[in-house]
Design an enzyme around this catalytic site. Sequence first.
Site, PDB file in Angstrom:
ATOM      1  N   GLN A  33      13.861   9.832   2.713  1.00  0.00           N
ATOM      2  CA  GLN A  33      12.876  11.125   1.963  1.00  0.00           C
ATOM      3  C   GLN A  33      13.366  12.287   2.944  1.00  0.00           C
ATOM      4  OE1 GLN A  33       8.616   8.911   2.284  1.00  0.00           O
ATOM      5  NE2 GLN A  33       9.180   8.800   4.152  1.00  0.00           N
ATOM      6  N   ASP A 157      -1.049   1.748   4.334  1.00  0.00           N
ATOM      7  CA  ASP A 157      -0.933   2.815   3.834  1.00  0.00           C
ATOM      8  C   ASP A 157       0.263   3.673   2.887  1.00  0.00           C
ATOM      9  OD1 ASP A 157      -1.092   6.341   4.221  1.00  0.00           O
ATOM     10  OD2 ASP A 157      -1.307   5.747   5.772  1.00  0.00           O
ATOM     11  N   SER A 158       0.151   3.813   2.008  1.00  0.00           N
ATOM     12  CA  SER A 158       2.157   4.314   1.231  1.00  0.00           C
ATOM     13  C   SER A 158       1.923   5.400   0.644  1.00  0.00           C
ATOM     14  CB  SER A 158       2.356   3.568   0.282  1.00  0.00           C
ATOM     15  OG  SER A 158       1.125   3.525  -1.530  1.00  0.00           O
ATOM     16  N   ASP A 160       2.857   8.069  -2.974  1.00  0.00           N
ATOM     17  CA  ASP A 160       2.740   8.303  -4.060  1.00  0.00           C
ATOM     18  C   ASP A 160       4.000   7.170  -4.488  1.00  0.00           C
ATOM     19  OD1 ASP A 160       0.855   9.816  -4.268  1.00  0.00           O
ATOM     20  OD2 ASP A 160       2.332  11.169  -4.330  1.00  0.00           O
TER      21      ASP A 160
END
Length: 280
Positions: A33, A157-158, A160
């Site tokens: 990302q 805790d990802s 979207d």
Amino acid sequence: MKDVYFMERDPYAPIRHCYGISKILYEGKSKYQEIQVVESHYFGKILILDGVVQFTEKNEFFYHEMLTHPVMFAHKNPQNVLIIGGGDGGILREVLKHKSVKKAVLVDIDKDVVEVSKKFFPTVACSMDDPRAIILNEDGFKYIQDYKNEFDVIIVDSTDPVGFAHVLTTEEFFKYVFEALKEDGIYVGQSESLHYHLDIVVRFQKALKKSFPIVDLYTTVIPVYAGYWWSFSVGSKVYNPREISREVDVETRFYSDEIHKNAFLPPNFYQKILNGNFKY
């Protein structure tokens, strides 16, 4: 530099948040990302992943406390905790406030997020050197499949639910979560906004119900997330997540026993959402 504006690129929201920023502190692209850190006069430093704000220095505690403490206090004696995602360290910080915790394993696929947080957000990443913490840069979906009856609490805790994070919201994943939890284990994950992502929230809840006998939903306001009214989905083997099993004895800025009890949706309204009868 002169003030410029950063416009968020949230793939699921019909609105775009715009932030006045005074400085770009970091821009990079990991294997997974785009990562940015910017400075804002009002919010302080902001962590941005793939164009979406993850948290700001000013109000990160709302999210990190509310994703962590409701399930930690629902459990009578959480000793072994698994965190999937959360490479910034905020959930780890909150988990390790609990004296009962002997081991907290943080599994985040992107090591660059961990390093960026250590450098730019030391108050968030402050517990990564705690001797009870184990930091692994692995795929959480694959990691969890190797464990059975291992963890008291699992917190996801990802980002979207798109791209590599999508698998963390599937029935298959929740089956592995259930198996990795001890006989009285409990799970929680962030499940998007009730305003803009109601379909995702309902799908999340129904997927959890395939594995867990107790499933529930609580919410809080997260000012920097599109939709504001943010949801957290719980799957529990034994404990009622609405009930607090221990004295609330950790230092927090927002979470409290009263906040805990009032965060859960009224049962009738909760059923209305699941039955598809809440529309607007």
